[in-house]
Design an enzyme around this catalytic site. Structure first.
Site, PDB file in Angstrom:
ATOM      1  N   ARG A 133      76.520  90.628  27.804  1.00 17.18           N
ATOM      2  CA  ARG A 133      76.409  89.645  26.720  1.00 17.18           C
ATOM      3  C   ARG A 133      74.988  89.103  26.678  1.00 17.18           C
ATOM      4  O   ARG A 133      74.168  89.417  27.543  1.00 17.18           O
ATOM      5  CB  ARG A 133      77.379  88.492  26.965  1.00 17.18           C
ATOM      6  N   HIS A 178      75.781  77.322  42.537  1.00 20.44           N
ATOM      7  CA  HIS A 178      75.709  78.700  42.059  1.00 20.44           C
ATOM      8  C   HIS A 178      75.525  78.778  40.541  1.00 20.44           C
ATOM      9  O   HIS A 178      75.769  79.830  39.941  1.00 20.44           O
ATOM     10  CB  HIS A 178      76.945  79.498  42.479  1.00 20.44           C
ATOM     11  N   GLU A 230      80.678  89.581  50.234  1.00 18.58           N
ATOM     12  CA  GLU A 230      79.386  90.186  50.561  1.00 18.58           C
ATOM     13  C   GLU A 230      78.660  89.360  51.615  1.00 18.58           C
ATOM     14  O   GLU A 230      78.926  88.164  51.784  1.00 18.58           O
ATOM     15  CB  GLU A 230      78.503  90.247  49.316  1.00 18.58           C
TER      16      GLU A 230
END
Length: 681
Positions: free
Chosen positions: A296, A235, A200
């Site tokens: 989750r 990240h 991306e």
């Protein structure tokens, strides 16, 4: 409601689930690896079952053993926590086939959102905006390189089945794409068993804003507002807060509606999180793009509990047992502001390299809430300070799992109060043993960018000078360390054995019949050295000089670890903990670890390590980036190893020629093992 559940996880999340289950009268079964036999999550549950070796692949990822344990124990349901098997479609199906309730979404929803590529295609059909990129199945390296060049650099390579920051690389130049892709795919395969990636456009100055959603089996779905998780390193999230600063009511409603629509598109049941990348546009508003959905419970769910007053684990148990959602969208209200800090065993000044070792000291702020969770009564304010942890003092931080020690959560009536409480709570958190990020977190909380909510995922890097430069040695902290060091010597037994404390020949306080006594101390803090001189006059008065700055010093012990320090009349109370030859000092304005420098030992150690590249922790060799006979320069990447669920690149300690490789790709290595040797050119 269930009578008994098995928790298919470890650490703080297993302890967290067990607390809510106990409050509801539900019995719990823990599973544990060989390394976790005495872990806190084992002690927190009513029963425990051993399922395999220390490595996660030999235990917590062995879902057939987990299902056997659940059936043998009489559990009716399995709570997967987060990580490990929490988003494994096959595990969810196997639970259902075995007659066990999977406390999570249906397997079909996991499958739909488990692949980032498939999820983005689904969102594109639903009209949710996406970041420009390639989300298809063709993962040929040359094809992906071409797609990256079409999109334009910088780009982000992301594991399609990934999460938690693993299998993700930012690439700024075309020449670096192939190596980054290979590394990303290796990490994705190791972490998720799937090397598929997508590419991306990298959004410059992005904010990471996620929406907590919840669905039930009756077709109801709500969102519990948003969390801002923009402060990240590698990240991976560092600080999370709710609500997102600066997000207007209109945009909050739009993002919440989009998240609910995404969940309903896959028939979602249970707790989930829809993650968005947001960027500021010219008018100051935020444009948002769908990033992924995590099927989750999230690590950062406590901040949502704090601002809504609802226990999300209780919601999970109620929904999984067939009950309707405990609240409608109209019932949900925002109250105050909450921030969570992830306390990890890692060294921020060494690229956030994970650390291992024994927690010699683990002290939390006074009046912290360990047991009380958010309640269904949203009119009651939550605990101002809460700690979710899976370790206690004396436990080991293992190389087999991630490096998180605890989550420190604070709540305030507004963001300013929450920031003040977080700073105070971090100040009063004392951890001695492996390196931690506590001092770094305090610097983040107190930096201008975070304080003014000038947020984006590059905050840590752009504020590097403030956050990551080695701090100097504050005179007050050094004084406390020196005082504790001298006090320990004075209290040590004299050479003559068990003489009376009144025996002047047994005293070690530096007393002289005439004149003053001067002692020189070479203090080592990290890799830096500071010259200190302590002068004791005949009347006992002390003068401390550090790096040329002097002050009168007065000390008084207030307990086993607390000292009153007076520097030129300025008073502070500091905590000092001995850890072998080191002294860890904690005070109002910071903390540090120091020791008296031993030049003989240092020279011997330096001579033994010259020209060596050693493993900073136990792990597995991924590969070497240089071969014997190759000339390398200091700082050049030489090896890649995997440890604590992440890849780490090791660099040359100096210029030289590679003489020998001591291991091969795939080998397991211990901490300190010599990986290769260098010789002079």
């Amino acid at each position: 409601m269930f009578k008994k559940i098995l928790i298919a996880n470890r650490g703080e999340i297993a302890c967290r689930v067990a607390r809510s289950a106990r409050r509801l009268g539900v019995r719990t079964v823990a599973v544990h690896s060989e390394a976790d036999a005495q872990a806190q999550h084992v002690l927190a549950c009513d029963e425990a079952v051993h399922i395999g070796g220390a490595a996660a692949r030999d235990s917590y990822l062995q879902w057939l053993r987990i299902i056997e344990a659940a059936l043998a124990s009489g559990a009716q349901a399995v709570h997967p926590g987060y990580g490990f098997l929490s988003e494994n479609e096959a595990f969810a199906r196997a639970c259902a086939e075995a007659g066990l309730v999977f406390i999570g979404p249906p397997p079909e929803a996991i499958a739909a959102m488990g692949s980032k590529s498939a999820a983005k295609a689904l969102m594109e059909r639903a009209g949710v905006p996406l970041v420009p990129g390639y989300h298809g199945d063709d993962n040929d390296p040359d094809f992906l390189q071409a797609q990256a060049e079409r999109i334009g650099f910088p780009v982000l390579i992301k594991a399609s089945a990934g999460g938690g920051g693993r299998g993700m690389r930012r690439v700024d130049h075309a020449a670096d794409f192939a190596a980054a892709l290979a590394s990303c795919q290796r990490e994705a395969q190791a972490s998720f068993g799937n090397a598929q990636v997508l590419v991306e456009r990298y959004v410059l100055r992005p904010r990471h804003i996620e929406i907590q959603v919840f669905g039930d089996t009756q077709g109801h779905c709500v969102h519990l507002f948003e969390r801002d998780c923009s402060v990240q390193r590698r990240h991976q999230k560092v600080l999370e807060e709710a609500p997102a600063p600066g997000l207007g009511a209109r945009r909050r409603a739009e993002m919440g509606a989009a998240a609910v629509a995404a969940a309903q598109a896959v028939g979602y049941v249970g707790a989930g999180t829809v993650e968005f990348i947001a960027e500021e546009v010219d008018d100051g508003d935020l444009r948002f793009y769908f990033m992924e959905m995590n099927t989750r419970l999230q690590v950062e769910h406590p901040v949502t509990e704090a601002i809504t007053g609802h226990d999300l684990v209780e919601w999970q148990l109620r929904v999984a047992s067939g009950e309707a959602l405990p609240a409608t969208q109209a019932d949900l209200r925002l109250r105050g502001h909450a921030i969570e800090a992830r306390i990890c065993a890692e060294n921020p000044d060494a690229g956030f390299l994970p650390a291992t070792g024994r927690l010699a000291v683990l002290r939390w702020p006074e009046h912290v809430a360990f047991v009380r969770n958010a309640t269904q009564d949203s009119s009651r304010p939550p605990a101002p300070v809460r700690v979710d942890t899976g370790v206690s003092e004396g436990d080991e931080i293992s190389p087999h799992y991630d490096s998180m020690i605890a989550k420190l959560i604070v709540w305030g009536e507004d963001r300013a109060q929450a920031l003040a409480r977080l700073d105070a709570a971090l100040r009063d958190t004392h951890i001695v043993g492996p390196a931690t990020n506590v001092a770094f977190l305090r610097r983040v909380v107190n930096c201008r960018a975070f304080g003014t909510a000038d947020l984006d995922t590059a905050l840590i890097e752009r504020e590097r000078a403030v956050l990551l430069d080695q701090p100097g040695l504050p005179l007050m902290l050094a004084a406390a360390g020196v005082a504790a060091h001298i006090l320990a010597e004075e209290q040590a037994p004299g050479q003559a054995g068990n003489r009376s404390a009144q025996d002047p020949w047994a005293r070690r306080d530096g007393w002289r019949l005439h004149g003053s006594a001067r002692r020189r101390l070479d203090l080592q803090v990290g890799t830096t050295h500071h010259l200190a001189t302590l002068e004791r006059s005949h009347d006992g008065a002390l003068q401390l000089t550090l790096d040329g700055s002097g002050a009168t010093l007065g000390t008084r012990p207030l307990g086993a670890h607390r000292h009153e320090i007076l520097l030129d009349g300025q008073r502070q109370v500091l905590s000092v903990h001995a850890n072998g030859e080191r002294m860890a000092v904690f005070g109002e304005h910071g903390s540090l670890e120091l020791q008296e420098f031993d030049p003989v030992a240092h020279a011997s150690e330096a001579a033994g390590s010259e020209g060596r590249l050693s493993a900073p922790m136990p792990g597995r060799i991924i590969g070497f980036l240089a071969q014997p006979g190759q000339r390398v320069q200091a700082g050049q990447a030489l090896a890649v190893m995997e440890a604590m669920k992440m890849e780490h690149t090791l660099t040359a300690p100096r210029d030289g020629v590679v003489a020998e490789l001591m291991f091969a790709a795939g080998d397991q290595v211990s901490e300190g093992a010599e990986l290769l040797s260098l010789v002079g050119e």
